[in-house]
Design a protein around this motif. Structure first.
Motif, PDB file in Angstrom:
ATOM      1  N   TYR A   1       6.272  -9.494   5.033  1.00  0.00           N
ATOM      2  CA  TYR A   1       5.712  -8.225   5.499  1.00  0.00           C
ATOM      3  C   TYR A   1       4.219  -8.214   5.168  1.00  0.00           C
ATOM      4  N   ILE A   2       3.399  -7.812   6.119  1.00  0.00           N
ATOM      5  CA  ILE A   2       1.961  -7.749   5.863  1.00  0.00           C
ATOM      6  C   ILE A   2       1.450  -6.319   6.056  1.00  0.00           C
ATOM      7  N   GLU A   3       0.492  -5.946   5.222  1.00  0.00           N
ATOM      8  CA  GLU A   3      -0.192  -4.666   5.379  1.00  0.00           C
ATOM      9  C   GLU A   3      -1.641  -4.966   5.728  1.00  0.00           C
ATOM     10  N   ILE A   4      -2.095  -4.453   6.852  1.00  0.00           N
ATOM     11  CA  ILE A   4      -3.459  -4.682   7.300  1.00  0.00           C
ATOM     12  C   ILE A   4      -4.310  -3.479   6.909  1.00  0.00           C
ATOM     13  N   GLY A   5      -5.325  -3.733   6.094  1.00  0.00           N
ATOM     14  CA  GLY A   5      -6.127  -2.658   5.536  1.00  0.00           C
ATOM     15  C   GLY A   5      -5.458  -2.131   4.286  1.00  0.00           C
ATOM     16  N   THR A   6      -5.227  -3.007   3.330  1.00  0.00           N
ATOM     17  CA  THR A   6      -4.425  -2.648   2.153  1.00  0.00           C
ATOM     18  C   THR A   6      -5.175  -1.776   1.159  1.00  0.00           C
ATOM     19  N   GLY A   7      -6.510  -1.679   1.319  1.00  0.00           N
ATOM     20  CA  GLY A   7      -7.277  -0.796   0.453  1.00  0.00           C
ATOM     21  C   GLY A   7      -7.133  -1.154  -1.017  1.00  0.00           C
ATOM     22  N   LYS A   8      -6.880  -0.140  -1.837  1.00  0.00           N
ATOM     23  CA  LYS A   8      -6.790  -0.344  -3.283  1.00  0.00           C
ATOM     24  C   LYS A   8      -5.412  -0.800  -3.739  1.00  0.00           C
ATOM     25  N   GLY A   9      -4.493  -0.972  -2.785  1.00  0.00           N
ATOM     26  CA  GLY A   9      -3.283  -1.710  -3.078  1.00  0.00           C
ATOM     27  C   GLY A   9      -2.062  -0.982  -3.593  1.00  0.00           C
ATOM     28  N   ARG A  10      -2.081   0.342  -3.669  1.00  0.00           N
ATOM     29  CA  ARG A  10      -0.907   1.026  -4.202  1.00  0.00           C
ATOM     30  C   ARG A  10       0.332   0.761  -3.357  1.00  0.00           C
ATOM     31  N   PHE A  11       0.187   0.870  -2.031  1.00  0.00           N
ATOM     32  CA  PHE A  11       1.342   0.728  -1.150  1.00  0.00           C
ATOM     33  C   PHE A  11       1.966  -0.651  -1.268  1.00  0.00           C
ATOM     34  N   VAL A  12       1.163  -1.690  -1.101  1.00  0.00           N
ATOM     35  CA  VAL A  12       1.725  -3.038  -1.086  1.00  0.00           C
ATOM     36  C   VAL A  12       2.311  -3.412  -2.447  1.00  0.00           C
ATOM     37  N   THR A  13       1.700  -2.914  -3.523  1.00  0.00           N
ATOM     38  CA  THR A  13       2.217  -3.204  -4.862  1.00  0.00           C
ATOM     39  C   THR A  13       3.543  -2.501  -5.103  1.00  0.00           C
ATOM     40  N   GLU A  14       3.617  -1.225  -4.760  1.00  0.00           N
ATOM     41  CA  GLU A  14       4.854  -0.471  -4.977  1.00  0.00           C
ATOM     42  C   GLU A  14       5.971  -0.955  -4.058  1.00  0.00           C
TER      43      GLU A  14
ATOM     44  N   GLY B   1      -1.089  -8.312   1.333  1.00  0.00           N
ATOM     45  CA  GLY B   1      -2.066  -7.253   1.585  1.00  0.00           C
ATOM     46  C   GLY B   1      -3.357  -7.853   2.117  1.00  0.00           C
ATOM     47  N   ILE B   2      -3.798  -7.381   3.260  1.00  0.00           N
ATOM     48  CA  ILE B   2      -5.003  -7.910   3.914  1.00  0.00           C
ATOM     49  C   ILE B   2      -6.098  -6.845   3.880  1.00  0.00           C
TER      50      ILE B   2
ATOM     51  N   ASP C   1       7.632 -10.736   9.665  1.00  0.00           N
ATOM     52  CA  ASP C   1       8.758  -9.867  10.005  1.00  0.00           C
ATOM     53  C   ASP C   1       8.353  -8.412  10.245  1.00  0.00           C
ATOM     54  N   ARG C   2       7.266  -7.982   9.613  1.00  0.00           N
ATOM     55  CA  ARG C   2       6.862  -6.579   9.780  1.00  0.00           C
ATOM     56  C   ARG C   2       5.371  -6.447   9.491  1.00  0.00           C
ATOM     57  N   VAL C   3       4.734  -5.529  10.236  1.00  0.00           N
ATOM     58  CA  VAL C   3       3.326  -5.197  10.033  1.00  0.00           C
ATOM     59  C   VAL C   3       3.222  -3.735   9.640  1.00  0.00           C
ATOM     60  N   TYR C   4       2.505  -3.460   8.568  1.00  0.00           N
ATOM     61  CA  TYR C   4       2.221  -2.088   8.143  1.00  0.00           C
ATOM     62  C   TYR C   4       0.759  -1.765   8.435  1.00  0.00           C
ATOM     63  N   LEU C   5       0.544  -0.624   9.076  1.00  0.00           N
ATOM     64  CA  LEU C   5      -0.795  -0.093   9.323  1.00  0.00           C
ATOM     65  C   LEU C   5      -0.853   1.293   8.690  1.00  0.00           C
TER      66      LEU C   5
END
Length: 213
Positions: free
Chosen positions: A42-55, A67-68, A110-114
């Motif tokens: 799973y990838i997150e594009i625009g992960t910023g400070k990372g709370r979402f991808v870490t949690e 996290g990108i 498998d999945r993209v998070y925006l």
């Protein structure tokens, strides 16, 4: 708000190769080898400070998360969270999302998070939106069959234009919420921006879409 420059960020990112992929093009087609398992990616594009991808990585140890983020002065904050959490199923890439095809093979994701992407509200900047058709073409290429895009924003204009973009591209809309925090959706993990805007009383818009392959 002006982004504060952190001249030390580049060196810190380079000091943690177990979390920050310095040459992600070398992992193209073999991300499962780079993670050391065969879990979905799973990838997150625009992960910023990372709370979402870490949690998300904490909550789903059977998934691999990437996290990108383009801004190294921002992604270094995500690195701090990952170091503290000490979790093996998340990595960071300090790259431009316009180059996704350089880093991922066809059908590898498998999945993209925006999440809370820059809305680029002016019509002449529409091509820069991460839900514009040129980006959708890239997502379609790197996603597996029936792979999904999960999209969240507080910007109604961006949400409406994105739904139109998804529809024009022929995508299948499988979930939509015009006020996520007042819905019965379970398992939501907030980003830093989401918490900020929600506290200001802004509704959070969310959609899930997939390509008709």
């Amino acid at each position: 708000m002006r982004l504060r420059n952190k001249p030390w960020a580049k060196d810190k990112l380079a000091a943690y190769p177990q979390y920050v992929v310095g040459n992600p093009e070398e992992c193209k087609g073999k991300w499962n080898e780079c993670f050391g398992n065969n879990h979905p990616i799973y990838i997150e594009i625009g992960t910023g400070k990372g709370r979402f991808v870490t949690e998300m990585a904490k909550a789903h140890p059977d998934k691999n998360f990437i996290g990108i983020e383009l801004q190294e002065s921002v992604i270094v904050s995500a690195l701090d969270l990952i170091i503290e959490a000490d979790i093996p199923n998340v990595k960071l890439m300090n790259v431009n999302a316009e180059e996704l095809l350089t880093f991922f093979e066809e059908g590898e994701v498998d999945r993209v998070y925006l999440n809370f992407s820059d809305p680029w509200p002016k019509k002449r900047h529409a091509k820069r939106r991460l839900t514009y058709r040129t980006f959708l073409q890239m997502y379609e290429t790197i996603l597996v069959k029936n792979g999904e895009i999960h999209f969240k924003t507080d910007n109604r204009g961006l949400f409406e234009s994105s739904l139109m973009s998804f529809s024009d591209y022929g995508m299948l809309l499988t979930f939509v919420s015009l006020d996520l925090h007042k819905s019965d959706f379970e398992g939501n993990i907030m980003t830093e921006y989401e918490e900020k805007f929600s506290n200001l009383g802004h509704p959070i818009y969310r959609s899930e879409t997939s390509f008709r392959k």
